[in-house]
Write a protein that holds these residues in place. Structure first.
Motif, PDB file in Angstrom:
ATOM      1  N   SER A   1     -79.960 -32.047 -21.162  1.00 29.46           N
ATOM      2  CA  SER A   1     -78.846 -31.716 -22.039  1.00 29.46           C
ATOM      3  C   SER A   1     -78.575 -30.207 -22.028  1.00 29.46           C
ATOM      4  CB  SER A   1     -79.142 -32.194 -23.462  1.00 29.46           C
ATOM      5  OG  SER A   1     -78.137 -31.773 -24.350  1.00 29.46           O
ATOM      6  N   THR A   2     -79.639 -29.432 -22.146  1.00 31.71           N
ATOM      7  CA  THR A   2     -79.511 -27.977 -22.097  1.00 31.71           C
ATOM      8  C   THR A   2     -79.004 -27.543 -20.731  1.00 31.71           C
ATOM      9  OG1 THR A   2     -81.313 -27.745 -23.680  1.00 31.71           O
ATOM     10  CG2 THR A   2     -80.769 -25.799 -22.376  1.00 31.71           C
ATOM     11  N   ARG A   3     -79.470 -28.208 -19.677  1.00 33.87           N
ATOM     12  CA  ARG A   3     -79.020 -27.900 -18.318  1.00 33.87           C
ATOM     13  C   ARG A   3     -77.511 -28.085 -18.198  1.00 33.87           C
ATOM     14  NH1 ARG A   3     -77.729 -30.826 -13.729  1.00 33.87           N
ATOM     15  NH2 ARG A   3     -78.125 -29.732 -11.767  1.00 33.87           N
ATOM     16  N   ALA A   4     -77.016 -29.224 -18.676  1.00 40.70           N
ATOM     17  CA  ALA A   4     -75.590 -29.516 -18.575  1.00 40.70           C
ATOM     18  C   ALA A   4     -74.752 -28.460 -19.308  1.00 40.70           C
ATOM     19  CB  ALA A   4     -75.291 -30.908 -19.136  1.00 40.70           C
ATOM     20  N   LYS A   5     -75.172 -28.085 -20.497  1.00 43.15           N
ATOM     21  CA  LYS A   5     -74.432 -27.086 -21.275  1.00 43.15           C
ATOM     22  C   LYS A   5     -74.474 -25.716 -20.606  1.00 43.15           C
ATOM     23  CE  LYS A   5     -75.320 -29.497 -25.574  1.00 43.15           C
ATOM     24  NZ  LYS A   5     -76.217 -29.578 -26.724  1.00 43.15           N
ATOM     25  N   ALA A   6     -75.648 -25.320 -20.136  1.00 40.61           N
ATOM     26  CA  ALA A   6     -75.787 -24.006 -19.499  1.00 40.61           C
ATOM     27  C   ALA A   6     -74.994 -23.931 -18.203  1.00 40.61           C
ATOM     28  CB  ALA A   6     -77.264 -23.699 -19.251  1.00 40.61           C
ATOM     29  N   LEU A   7     -75.021 -25.002 -17.409  1.00 40.79           N
ATOM     30  CA  LEU A   7     -74.284 -24.991 -16.149  1.00 40.79           C
ATOM     31  C   LEU A   7     -72.777 -24.997 -16.386  1.00 40.79           C
ATOM     32  CD1 LEU A   7     -76.413 -27.250 -13.786  1.00 40.79           C
ATOM     33  CD2 LEU A   7     -76.358 -24.756 -13.983  1.00 40.79           C
ATOM     34  N   ALA A   8     -72.333 -25.707 -17.408  1.00 42.19           N
ATOM     35  CA  ALA A   8     -70.901 -25.691 -17.729  1.00 42.19           C
ATOM     36  C   ALA A   8     -70.464 -24.283 -18.116  1.00 42.19           C
ATOM     37  CB  ALA A   8     -70.598 -26.676 -18.858  1.00 42.19           C
ATOM     38  N   ALA A   9     -71.284 -23.600 -18.891  1.00 39.95           N
ATOM     39  CA  ALA A   9     -70.963 -22.226 -19.283  1.00 39.95           C
ATOM     40  C   ALA A   9     -71.005 -21.296 -18.077  1.00 39.95           C
ATOM     41  CB  ALA A   9     -71.932 -21.748 -20.358  1.00 39.95           C
ATOM     42  N   PHE A  10     -72.010 -21.452 -17.218  1.00 40.06           N
ATOM     43  CA  PHE A  10     -72.132 -20.614 -16.024  1.00 40.06           C
ATOM     44  C   PHE A  10     -70.972 -20.878 -15.064  1.00 40.06           C
ATOM     45  CE2 PHE A  10     -73.857 -19.861 -11.696  1.00 40.06           C
ATOM     46  CZ  PHE A  10     -74.073 -18.497 -11.806  1.00 40.06           C
ATOM     47  N   ASP A  11     -70.645 -22.147 -14.857  1.00 45.69           N
ATOM     48  CA  ASP A  11     -69.541 -22.504 -13.967  1.00 45.69           C
ATOM     49  C   ASP A  11     -68.218 -21.967 -14.501  1.00 45.69           C
ATOM     50  OD1 ASP A  11     -71.244 -23.814 -12.242  1.00 45.69           O
ATOM     51  OD2 ASP A  11     -70.791 -25.809 -13.023  1.00 45.69           O
ATOM     52  N   GLY A  12     -68.075 -21.940 -15.823  1.00 51.38           N
ATOM     53  CA  GLY A  12     -66.856 -21.402 -16.417  1.00 51.38           C
ATOM     54  C   GLY A  12     -66.656 -19.934 -16.110  1.00 51.38           C
ATOM     55  N   VAL A  13     -67.744 -19.227 -15.884  1.00 53.61           N
ATOM     56  CA  VAL A  13     -67.682 -17.803 -15.564  1.00 53.61           C
ATOM     57  C   VAL A  13     -67.522 -17.580 -14.065  1.00 53.61           C
ATOM     58  CG1 VAL A  13     -69.007 -15.655 -15.591  1.00 53.61           C
ATOM     59  CG2 VAL A  13     -69.080 -17.182 -17.563  1.00 53.61           C
ATOM     60  N   HIS A  14     -68.207 -18.381 -13.231  1.00 55.61           N
ATOM     61  CA  HIS A  14     -68.309 -18.072 -11.812  1.00 55.61           C
ATOM     62  C   HIS A  14     -67.664 -19.054 -10.838  1.00 55.61           C
ATOM     63  CE1 HIS A  14     -70.772 -14.551 -12.242  1.00 55.61           C
ATOM     64  NE2 HIS A  14     -71.550 -15.193 -13.081  1.00 55.61           N
ATOM     65  N   ALA A  15     -67.545 -20.309 -11.179  1.00 55.47           N
ATOM     66  CA  ALA A  15     -67.068 -21.286 -10.191  1.00 55.47           C
ATOM     67  C   ALA A  15     -65.547 -21.316 -10.136  1.00 55.47           C
ATOM     68  CB  ALA A  15     -67.587 -22.678 -10.531  1.00 55.47           C
ATOM     69  N   PRO A  16     -64.999 -21.571  -8.956  1.00 57.93           N
ATOM     70  CA  PRO A  16     -63.553 -21.734  -8.869  1.00 57.93           C
ATOM     71  C   PRO A  16     -63.118 -22.992  -9.617  1.00 57.93           C
ATOM     72  CG  PRO A  16     -64.608 -22.128  -6.735  1.00 57.93           C
ATOM     73  CD  PRO A  16     -65.681 -21.696  -7.683  1.00 57.93           C
ATOM     74  N   ALA A  17     -61.886 -23.030 -10.072  1.00 56.04           N
ATOM     75  CA  ALA A  17     -61.376 -24.174 -10.827  1.00 56.04           C
ATOM     76  C   ALA A  17     -61.606 -25.478 -10.069  1.00 56.04           C
ATOM     77  CB  ALA A  17     -59.888 -23.993 -11.106  1.00 56.04           C
ATOM     78  N   GLY A  18     -62.136 -26.485 -10.770  1.00 60.43           N
ATOM     79  CA  GLY A  18     -62.357 -27.792 -10.184  1.00 60.43           C
ATOM     80  C   GLY A  18     -63.605 -27.891  -9.317  1.00 60.43           C
ATOM     81  N   CYS A  19     -64.442 -26.863  -9.350  1.00 62.14           N
ATOM     82  CA  CYS A  19     -65.626 -26.853  -8.475  1.00 62.14           C
ATOM     83  C   CYS A  19     -66.913 -26.717  -9.270  1.00 62.14           C
ATOM     84  CB  CYS A  19     -65.531 -25.709  -7.467  1.00 62.14           C
ATOM     85  SG  CYS A  19     -64.135 -25.869  -6.358  1.00 62.14           S
ATOM     86  N   ALA A  20     -66.983 -27.280 -10.456  1.00 58.42           N
ATOM     87  CA  ALA A  20     -68.185 -27.174 -11.281  1.00 58.42           C
ATOM     88  C   ALA A  20     -69.404 -27.668 -10.533  1.00 58.42           C
ATOM     89  CB  ALA A  20     -68.003 -27.974 -12.569  1.00 58.42           C
TER      90      ALA A  20
END
Length: 129
Positions: free
Chosen positions: A70-89
């Protein structure tokens, strides 16, 4: 000591391996250490190790840990929001892929999500995958 203060106590550990184009490993390591360590740690993501593969000059290996899925999913969503291109979580951030003059730095990416067994020195993961 909790998994937040002891990255080796993470309930979910990722072993991440990046095979790079020839001669690009040090460039990726420099970029990774400069741009991606502090941003992940700020989100509570543990980074217990960054490694050069001694048998392959074009491979970078690192570990990333979380207390649970659960913590992994939340942290990765936050990290992807900063660094990943749109649609590439969940994918390698484009800034890491194109670190040098627009040339693709990472040729191949492998991610293994690991959970310790009962005989491991690490606590067992009790959540769902």
């Amino acid at each position: 000591m909790t998994s937040e203060t002891n990255p080796v106590a993470a309930g979910v550990l990722e072993l991440r391996q990046y095979t790079l184009h020839p001669g690009r490993r040090e460039t990726l390591i420099e970029l990774f250490e400069r741009e991606f360590v502090h941003t992940q740690e700020a989100l509570g993501i543990a980074l217990p190790g960054l490694f050069r593969d001694l048998d392959d000059d074009d491979r970078f290996v690192w570990l990333r840990g979380f207390p649970d899925m659960s913590t992994r999913a939340k942290a990765l969503a936050a990290f992807d929001g900063v660094h990943a291109p749109a649609g590439c979580a969940g994918q390698l951030p484009s800034t890491m892929r194109t670190a040098v003059g627009g040339e693709l730095t990472v040729q191949y990416e492998q991610v293994l999500r690991l959970s310790p067994t009962a005989r491991s020195q690490l606590p067992a993961h009790t959540g769902e995958c």
